[in-house]
Write an enzyme that holds these catalytic residues in place. Sequence first.
Site: not given
Length: 293
Positions: A212, A263
Amino acid sequence: MQKIYIASIFLIGLFLTACQQGDPNTNIDEKEQTTQQEQQADQSVPKKETAKTEEQDNASDGSNDNESAKADDSTNEEDKQKEIDKHIAKVEKSTGLHVVDNPESPEVYVNKQRTLPEGYVPPNLVVPDVSHYSSEGSPKRQLQKVAADALEQLFAEADQQGIGLVAVSGYRSYERQKQIYESAVANKGQEHADKFSARPGTSEHQTGLAMDVASATETAATLLEQSFKQTDAGAWLAENAHNFGFIIRYPEGKNEITGYNYEPWHIRYVGKEIATEIYNKDITLEEYFGYDY
């Protein structure tokens, strides 16, 4: 007397002639018998030919059966090969999940239907030399070496172009994912949790190939939010990640395919070749492999 003698000779001659010609009924019977024998002989020929034909038909049917059996075996082998190509080791009876057989590969493919082997921990976990959001020593900093090397190159190129990136969360163990998922369910409900959080064993973070990423200027309030797309860092990452072997794993508008909401921060290492094809075709990893499970 002489006349009587001559007449007797004449009668004897007629008698002998009749004997030589035989009984007419006898001749007819013999002819009929001969005709019947000829007919029987004629009939016996096609019977043999019919028998041969039936044998040939049976042999042909047997051959067809054998060919069908071989075709079925070939189909089964092809199906089996397809399953091997899908890298499925087995299907869990309790969950119905497909357990992958290539967890260490950059091409490993996990999602809501595909899970890592029980107890899996990726090999060669290292900490890439980039800016990290997590504290030193945190497992979140780790990636498999092949992905860590690529991340360093990606961050270096972004920095040269004036884009500041920070690594937020990489490797995540099964136990840690279990805690995160259960917390999400408890706080926001099952439906919401399943849109954003993977069930333990099915998380890409457990592969050590996902990270991430956020902008270096982001605050905790905006960290890992869909608004990242609107930042310079988010836009740059979306357009350049594939050059270093990464993809935006859960792209916008593809949640029906991936099972997860958009995302823009979640990048996954798959290698430059696959990443470039996915980017050029604007598809997901599911669409690239051509099957959902």
